[in-house]
Design a protein around this motif. Structure first.
Motif, PDB file in Angstrom:
ATOM      1  N   ARG A  29      44.649  34.558  41.233  1.00 42.60           N
ATOM      2  CA  ARG A  29      45.934  35.562  40.982  1.00 42.60           C
ATOM      3  C   ARG A  29      45.416  36.882  41.494  1.00 42.60           C
ATOM      4  N   ILE A  30      46.632  37.501  42.165  1.00 40.85           N
ATOM      5  CA  ILE A  30      46.261  39.010  42.841  1.00 40.85           C
ATOM      6  C   ILE A  30      47.140  39.784  41.801  1.00 40.85           C
ATOM      7  N   GLU A  31      46.718  40.959  41.473  1.00 47.30           N
ATOM      8  CA  GLU A  31      47.386  41.724  40.552  1.00 47.30           C
ATOM      9  C   GLU A  31      47.324  43.171  41.227  1.00 47.30           C
ATOM     10  N   ALA A  39      41.703  53.968  29.236  1.00 48.49           N
ATOM     11  CA  ALA A  39      40.391  53.473  29.387  1.00 48.49           C
ATOM     12  C   ALA A  39      40.261  52.187  28.068  1.00 48.49           C
ATOM     13  N   SER A  40      39.173  51.549  28.511  1.00 52.78           N
ATOM     14  CA  SER A  40      38.965  50.580  27.530  1.00 52.78           C
ATOM     15  C   SER A  40      38.840  51.109  26.112  1.00 52.78           C
ATOM     16  N   PRO A  41      39.498  50.507  25.079  1.00 55.90           N
ATOM     17  CA  PRO A  41      39.154  51.069  23.699  1.00 55.90           C
ATOM     18  C   PRO A  41      37.690  51.074  23.403  1.00 55.90           C
ATOM     19  N   PRO A  42      37.731  51.951  22.462  1.00 58.78           N
ATOM     20  CA  PRO A  42      36.002  51.988  22.173  1.00 58.78           C
ATOM     21  C   PRO A  42      35.465  50.632  21.616  1.00 58.78           C
ATOM     22  N   GLY A  43      34.417  50.328  22.127  1.00 61.60           N
ATOM     23  CA  GLY A  43      33.597  49.190  21.494  1.00 61.60           C
ATOM     24  C   GLY A  43      34.210  47.875  22.198  1.00 61.60           C
ATOM     25  N   PHE A  44      35.333  47.967  23.040  1.00 63.31           N
ATOM     26  CA  PHE A  44      35.842  46.848  23.863  1.00 63.31           C
ATOM     27  C   PHE A  44      35.352  46.568  25.005  1.00 63.31           C
ATOM     28  N   TRP A  45      34.936  45.058  25.285  1.00 59.07           N
ATOM     29  CA  TRP A  45      34.220  44.919  26.625  1.00 59.07           C
ATOM     30  C   TRP A  45      35.095  43.790  27.247  1.00 59.07           C
ATOM     31  N   TYR A  46      35.453  43.850  28.738  1.00 62.81           N
ATOM     32  CA  TYR A  46      35.996  42.520  29.136  1.00 62.81           C
ATOM     33  C   TYR A  46      35.077  41.559  29.017  1.00 62.81           C
ATOM     34  N   GLU A  47      35.460  40.358  29.386  1.00 62.97           N
ATOM     35  CA  GLU A  47      34.390  39.059  29.332  1.00 62.97           C
ATOM     36  C   GLU A  47      35.378  37.995  29.615  1.00 62.97           C
ATOM     37  N   GLN A  48      35.856  38.115  31.194  1.00 63.75           N
ATOM     38  CA  GLN A  48      36.571  37.005  31.600  1.00 63.75           C
ATOM     39  C   GLN A  48      35.948  35.882  32.129  1.00 63.75           C
ATOM     40  N   PRO A  49      36.620  34.522  32.060  1.00 61.98           N
ATOM     41  CA  PRO A  49      35.700  33.483  32.704  1.00 61.98           C
ATOM     42  C   PRO A  49      36.015  33.451  34.257  1.00 61.98           C
ATOM     43  N   GLU A  50      36.902  34.083  34.904  1.00 60.61           N
ATOM     44  CA  GLU A  50      37.032  33.959  36.353  1.00 60.61           C
ATOM     45  C   GLU A  50      36.262  35.111  36.796  1.00 60.61           C
ATOM     46  N   ALA A  51      35.831  35.062  38.258  1.00 63.05           N
ATOM     47  CA  ALA A  51      35.504  36.219  38.976  1.00 63.05           C
ATOM     48  C   ALA A  51      36.520  37.041  39.228  1.00 63.05           C
ATOM     49  N   GLU A  52      36.252  38.502  39.404  1.00 63.42           N
ATOM     50  CA  GLU A  52      37.343  39.270  39.914  1.00 63.42           C
ATOM     51  C   GLU A  52      36.574  40.346  41.013  1.00 63.42           C
ATOM     52  N   LEU A  81      32.596  43.075  43.171  1.00 61.66           N
ATOM     53  CA  LEU A  81      32.835  41.757  42.558  1.00 61.66           C
ATOM     54  C   LEU A  81      32.212  41.802  41.119  1.00 61.66           C
ATOM     55  N   ILE A  82      33.077  41.484  40.265  1.00 57.86           N
ATOM     56  CA  ILE A  82      32.629  41.208  38.787  1.00 57.86           C
ATOM     57  C   ILE A  82      32.342  39.868  38.577  1.00 57.86           C
ATOM     58  N   GLU A  83      31.381  39.346  38.420  1.00 57.00           N
ATOM     59  CA  GLU A  83      30.869  37.840  38.130  1.00 57.00           C
ATOM     60  C   GLU A  83      31.749  37.402  36.899  1.00 57.00           C
ATOM     61  N   PRO A  84      32.054  36.383  36.593  1.00 57.41           N
ATOM     62  CA  PRO A  84      32.518  35.627  35.558  1.00 57.41           C
ATOM     63  C   PRO A  84      31.443  36.013  34.530  1.00 57.41           C
ATOM     64  N   MET A  85      32.051  36.307  33.199  1.00 53.37           N
ATOM     65  CA  MET A  85      31.513  36.480  31.888  1.00 53.37           C
ATOM     66  C   MET A  85      30.515  37.692  32.051  1.00 53.37           C
ATOM     67  N   ARG A  86      30.556  38.612  32.869  1.00 52.98           N
ATOM     68  CA  ARG A  86      29.684  39.686  33.050  1.00 52.98           C
ATOM     69  C   ARG A  86      30.679  40.721  32.173  1.00 52.98           C
ATOM     70  N   TRP A 101      44.508  49.749  41.386  1.00 52.34           N
ATOM     71  CA  TRP A 101      43.633  48.897  41.614  1.00 52.34           C
ATOM     72  C   TRP A 101      44.357  47.520  42.193  1.00 52.34           C
ATOM     73  N   LEU A 102      43.962  47.113  43.001  1.00 51.93           N
ATOM     74  CA  LEU A 102      44.022  45.655  43.442  1.00 51.93           C
ATOM     75  C   LEU A 102      43.023  44.628  43.096  1.00 51.93           C
ATOM     76  N   ALA A 103      43.365  43.527  42.219  1.00 53.00           N
ATOM     77  CA  ALA A 103      42.393  42.765  41.677  1.00 53.00           C
ATOM     78  C   ALA A 103      42.785  41.467  42.104  1.00 53.00           C
ATOM     79  N   VAL A 104      41.599  40.817  42.622  1.00 50.53           N
ATOM     80  CA  VAL A 104      41.869  39.213  43.038  1.00 50.53           C
ATOM     81  C   VAL A 104      40.858  38.608  41.888  1.00 50.53           C
ATOM     82  N   HIS A 105      41.753  37.738  41.168  1.00 51.05           N
ATOM     83  CA  HIS A 105      40.936  37.068  40.108  1.00 51.05           C
ATOM     84  C   HIS A 105      41.039  35.540  40.394  1.00 51.05           C
TER      85      HIS A 105
END
Length: 109
Positions: A29-31, A39-52, A81-86, A101-105
């Protein structure tokens, strides 16, 4: 299908990021993400199953990885590159001009 990644950018800050899917196929998926001071909400972390793989096309941002001591300052042309679950978060994005941003998931083998 064609377009311009810098077309239609907001002239003023918006309440939330704009996320537009430019292309979606099985496993990828390209976004285009347009931030205007978000910004990310306080205390929030992205942790996604796909690479980005992400490219900062314009603007600036501060990206933090949970497993790194210092945040990374990104400016136009920087990519990473953001590895999965990082776990990662956006500390800030420029508020004076759109950050694009150009994001490729994609799924990793």
């Amino acid at each position: 299908m064609a377009g311009n990644i810098l077309a239609g950018l907001p002239a003023e800050p918006e309440a939330s990021e704009r996320i537009e899917t430019l292309l979606a196929r099985p496993g990828v998926r390209i976004e285009r993400i347009v931030s205007t001071g978000q910004a990310s909400p306080p205390g929030f972390w992205y942790e996604q199953p796909e690479a980005e793989w992400v490219l900062l096309v314009s603007g600036a941002a501060l990206l933090r990885f949970e497993d790194e001591a210092a945040a990374r300052h990104l400016s136009a042309g920087d990519w990473l590159l953001i590895e999965p679950m990082r776990r990662h978060r956006v500390e800030w994005t420029a508020a004076d001009a759109p950050t694009v941003w150009l994001a490729v998931h994609y799924l990793r083998d």
